[in-house]
Design an enzyme around this catalytic site. Structure first.
Site, PDB file in Angstrom:
ATOM      1  N   GLU A   1       0.850  -1.180   0.000  1.00 27.82           N
ATOM      2  CA  GLU A   1       0.000   0.000   0.000  1.00 27.82           C
ATOM      3  C   GLU A   1       0.888   1.233   0.000  1.00 27.82           C
ATOM      4  O   GLU A   1       2.021   1.202   0.481  1.00 27.82           O
ATOM      5  CB  GLU A   1      -0.906   0.014   1.235  1.00 27.82           C
TER       6      GLU A   1
ATOM      7  N   ASP B   1     -18.829  -8.987  -9.184  1.00 29.06           N
ATOM      8  CA  ASP B   1     -18.681  -8.202  -7.958  1.00 29.06           C
ATOM      9  C   ASP B   1     -18.010  -6.857  -8.253  1.00 29.06           C
ATOM     10  O   ASP B   1     -18.385  -5.829  -7.685  1.00 29.06           O
ATOM     11  CB  ASP B   1     -17.865  -8.980  -6.927  1.00 29.06           C
TER      12      ASP B   1
END
Length: 308
Positions: free
Chosen positions: A220, A245
């Site tokens: 991240e 999804d």
């Protein structure tokens, strides 16, 4: 009132009186007015593209000011004017379509390449008939592709095409993003036992997720710096469920409302996803645009090409 050629005064027709005069002449089926309106339309479109590129550029904030922004806006206007009205360019395509819609013989213009395409984020003024949305990536320089990329697209495009019919999100956009997120299948998220999680888009398992979960170490970006962290990701029973999804997330989550409106432009779609915070990578939009363009090129050049 005589038409003032776009490149003779090096400016956009921005005031209401000039715009109305131009619209009136074009409405009277004046070929010269149609050609001029097409040039204005292209120039406004180019200005929007330049503005989007500047907005997507990281800024330090140290030298930002209203004066600098005004200077950039004026520079973008000059660039857009200089880039418009070129032989074989977007204005020729617009002029031809307007001429057909008005029942006028094609205005004098050079033939446009068959690969020319344009996005659907065209400026609202002047208010001329809209053009059909297509990708803005096909006119770029051909990208280098690999066998693994081709295999990835071929393996998953049937599932992506099925979800496109249900959601309206182009299959090539979903395939390109899946390719970017998984390294074209080389770095797919795995369950603890080594089986595939079928998560192609790196969608995390938040508090509202009640399905299966895969925990993995991921990278991240915090304040622009890459950090390793353990995160929980959603797990599915098939790749088609992953596409479904993802489409549900883009179509139903309010934060991606702007991205949903930009499915006619690869660059605009990628920029809006980054602005909405889909990923923390500051270069995510440019990487995603390239991945989608790669997918579209593979689909154009392969006999197994599906719905793009």
């Amino acid at each position: 009132m005589a038409l003032t050629p776009l490149n003779s005064n090096n400016q956009l027709t921005a005031d209401a009186r000039s715009l109305n005069a131009l619209k009136l002449q074009a409405g009277n089926k004046d070929p010269a007015a149609i050609q001029e309106a097409a040039k204005q339309f292209e120039s406004l479109f180019m200005r929007e593209m330049l503005k989007s590129m500047r907005d997507a550029t990281m800024k330090s904030g140290m030298l930002d000011s209203a004066q600098e922004n005004l200077g950039h806006d004026m520079l973008d206007q000059q660039f857009s004017v200089q880039m418009s009205g070129k032989p074989g360019g977007l204005s020729d395509l617009i002029a031809k379509q307007l001429s057909r819609q008005m029942g006028v013989a094609d205005t004098p213009a050079f033939d446009t390449p068959s690969t020319l395409s344009l996005g659907n984020r065209l400026p609202a003024s002047p208010k001329l008939p809209a053009l059909p949305p297509t990708s803005d990536a096909s006119s770029a320089k051909p990208l280098k592709t690999t066998a693994s990329q081709a295999g990835f697209v071929q393996r998953l495009e049937q599932a992506a095409a099925k979800v496109e019919q249900q959601s309206g999100i182009p299959a090539s956009y979903m395939l390109g993003q899946a390719g970017h997120e998984t390294g074209w299948g080389k770095h797919e998220i795995k369950n603890a036992n080594g089986t595939p999680s079928f998560n192609l888009f790196g969608i995390k398992a938040g508090p509202g997720w009640t399905g299966k979960v895969a925990e993995v170490t991921t990278t991240e970006y915090v304040n622009g710096e890459p950090k390793k962290t353990v995160a929980k990701f959603r797990a599915y029973d098939s790749y088609e469920q992953s596409f479904q999804d993802y489409a549900k997330l883009i179509n139903q989550n309010p934060r991606y409302a702007n991205a949903r409106q930009q499915t006619g432009s690869v660059v605009a779609f990628a920029n809006e996803l980054q602005r909405a915070g889909y990923a923390t990578d500051p270069a995510y939009a440019s990487k995603l645009s390239r991945a989608i363009s790669t997918t579209q090129q593979l689909q154009r050049n392969q006999p197994w090409r599906g719905v793009a």
